[in-house]
Design an enzyme around this catalytic site. Structure first.
Site, PDB file in Angstrom:
ATOM      1  N   SER A 105      50.027  75.981  52.204  1.00 31.22           N
ATOM      2  CA  SER A 105      50.042  77.362  51.717  1.00 31.22           C
ATOM      3  C   SER A 105      51.439  77.899  52.029  1.00 31.22           C
ATOM      4  CB  SER A 105      48.962  78.185  52.419  1.00 31.22           C
ATOM      5  OG  SER A 105      49.254  78.265  53.797  1.00 31.22           O
ATOM      6  N   ALA A 113      33.135  71.527  61.311  1.00 28.18           N
ATOM      7  CA  ALA A 113      32.431  72.665  61.908  1.00 28.18           C
ATOM      8  C   ALA A 113      31.119  72.894  61.179  1.00 28.18           C
ATOM      9  CB  ALA A 113      33.297  73.914  61.801  1.00 28.18           C
ATOM     10  N   LEU A 114      30.202  73.466  61.895  1.00 24.81           N
ATOM     11  CA  LEU A 114      29.011  73.999  61.254  1.00 24.81           C
ATOM     12  C   LEU A 114      29.343  75.454  60.932  1.00 24.81           C
ATOM     13  CD1 LEU A 114      26.031  74.016  60.469  1.00 24.81           C
ATOM     14  CD2 LEU A 114      25.473  74.471  62.858  1.00 24.81           C
ATOM     15  N   ASP A 115      29.388  75.773  59.639  1.00 27.87           N
ATOM     16  CA  ASP A 115      29.742  77.140  59.227  1.00 27.87           C
ATOM     17  C   ASP A 115      28.492  77.993  59.099  1.00 27.87           C
ATOM     18  OD1 ASP A 115      32.505  76.957  59.105  1.00 27.87           O
ATOM     19  OD2 ASP A 115      32.511  76.212  57.042  1.00 27.87           O
ATOM     20  N   GLU A 161      52.030  78.165  55.662  1.00 25.20           N
ATOM     21  CA  GLU A 161      52.272  76.883  56.344  1.00 25.20           C
ATOM     22  C   GLU A 161      53.680  76.353  56.055  1.00 25.20           C
ATOM     23  OE1 GLU A 161      47.538  75.684  56.185  1.00 25.20           O
ATOM     24  OE2 GLU A 161      48.874  75.061  54.569  1.00 25.20           O
ATOM     25  N   GLY A 189      34.868  72.479  57.526  1.00 26.03           N
ATOM     26  CA  GLY A 189      36.036  71.703  57.965  1.00 26.03           C
ATOM     27  C   GLY A 189      36.713  71.194  56.703  1.00 26.03           C
ATOM     28  N   SER A 198      42.730  70.925  60.659  1.00 25.27           N
ATOM     29  CA  SER A 198      43.498  70.856  61.898  1.00 25.27           C
ATOM     30  C   SER A 198      43.096  69.616  62.705  1.00 25.27           C
ATOM     31  CB  SER A 198      43.223  72.120  62.719  1.00 25.27           C
ATOM     32  OG  SER A 198      41.820  72.283  62.862  1.00 25.27           O
ATOM     33  N   ASP A 255      40.834  74.365  50.176  1.00 33.22           N
ATOM     34  CA  ASP A 255      40.102  73.089  50.130  1.00 33.22           C
ATOM     35  C   ASP A 255      39.574  72.823  48.720  1.00 33.22           C
ATOM     36  OD1 ASP A 255      40.448  72.733  52.877  1.00 33.22           O
ATOM     37  OD2 ASP A 255      38.632  73.869  53.340  1.00 33.22           O
TER      38      ASP A 255
END
Ligand SMILES: Nc1ncnc2c1ncn2[C@@H]1O[C@H](COP(=O)(O)OP(=O)(O)OP(=O)(O)O)[C@@H](O)[C@H]1O
Ligand SMILES: [Mg+2]
Length: 315
Positions: A186, A12-14, A189, A39, A140, A255
């Site tokens: 986590s 993604a572009l954050d 999860e 990402g 994801s 991350d």
């Protein structure tokens, strides 16, 4: 060849900014944005680089945001290979509300990938990973990517004798059968994977051991957010207390943890010290606003502070 190769199927572009108050209907006037490449695996590669490690990021990307993503990785000095895709790469938008100190995170779905695009990612991974020390997949799976995709990556890593580190969730995690060296769920999860509440530490360890017992992963590091982490192997487990820091933004903590654990292992730290380094990086990332990750000096200071009492006690 790079020491660590990361794979990000849903980059993604954050875009991160702040506003005084987030309200409906009226225009919300925002501060100048900060752009970051985002990402899971891309963040892992950024952290590896910050900590002086050698990472290479592989990801599919397309459209204008895909091009910007590449420019930002060049800006940050992260070597990478983009697999061109037809669909436009997503943009994620984070707004820090100054008045309340609350954070709003808008996460868009990624573009659907074709089978040929998925295969191109695997082919590039096989090429680049030849002789590398670790393969790390994080994040994801966007639409179009088969749910068993990370199992294919695990098989690819295993055939080459390369340890595979995985951080994913939901169906992508549920589809895993074997071949992970270190898994970083986590607690949320892990709870989803096992379908139980996991209130007590003993239950958390038992759930992690189910992942190990079924042969899915050799090592499980359960991250517990503000409560620290659990390091679980078949033989032993250890509960690691959190490192207290002022929290500005929790984006990228997991991350950062995965990136720093992998760097630690590459640099020859034993497993528990590598996880300690991971926790220091996770905590250091909390100190940065928006989608900014950790700074090396903070990670080193927090790591030294958390292992000093242990070294003292061992004397
Ligand atoms: N509030 C906090 N205080 C201290 N340390 C924290 C805090 N939040 C996160 N950390 C550190 O960062 C690590 C990773 O954070 P966390 O458990 O939230 O994982 P995550 O992958 O970011 O979560 P998720 O994927 O569910 O959003 C933790 O194990 C811990 O070491
Ligand atoms: Mg996570």
């Amino acid at each position: 060849m790079p020491e660590i190769v990361t794979l990000t199927m849903n980059p993604a572009l954050d875009i991160a900014t702040s506003a005084d108050t987030v309200v409906p209907t009226d225009k919300v006037r925002c501060a100048p944005p900060r752009y970051d490449p985002g990402g899971g695996g891309i963040n892992v590669a950024r952290v590896v680089r910050v900590l002086g490690g050698d990472a290479f990021a592989i990801f599919p990307a397309g459209g204008p945001a895909g091009g910007t993503l590449e420019n930002l990785l060049d800006r940050d000095g992260v070597p990478h290979s983009r697999i061109p895709i037809d669909g436009p790469t997503r943009e994620n938008f984070t707004v820090d509300e100054r008045r309340s100190s609350l954070q709003y995170r808008f996460v868009l779905p990624g573009p659907a990938l074709t089978q040929a695009e998925c295969e191109a990612c695997l082919a590039r991974l096989a090429e680049v990973a030849e002789g590398t020390r670790f393969i790390v997949a994080s994040g994801s799976l966007p639409p179009g990517v088969p749910v068993g995709f990370f199992q294919t990556v695990a098989d690819l890593a295993k055939e080459r004798g390369i340890p595979f580190v995985l951080d994913t969730s939901g169906d992508a995690l549920r589809a895993m059968r074997s071949g992970v060296y270190l898994l970083k769920p986590s607690i949320r999860e892990l709870r989803e994977w096992v379908g139980r509440e996991l209130r007590e530490e003993a239950q958390q360890v038992e759930a992690a051991r189910e992942l190990i017992g079924r042969g899915i992963s050799q090592i499980v590091v359960v991250s517990l957010g503000a409560k620290g982490a659990l390091l679980v192997t078949a033989e032993r487990y250890e509960s690691l207390p959190p490192i207290a820091v002022p929290v500005r933004s929790t984006v990228g903590a997991g991350d950062s943890m995965v990136g720093a654990i992998t760097v630690g292992l590459v640099k020859g730290l034993d497993l528990r010290h590598a996880v300690r380094l991971g926790m220091a990086a996770g905590a250091a990332t909390l100190m940065s606003p928006g989608t900014e990750l950790c700074h090396r000096a903070d990670v080193e200071r927090l790591y030294a502070a958390c292992i000093a009492p242990e070294a003292e006690a061992a004397r």
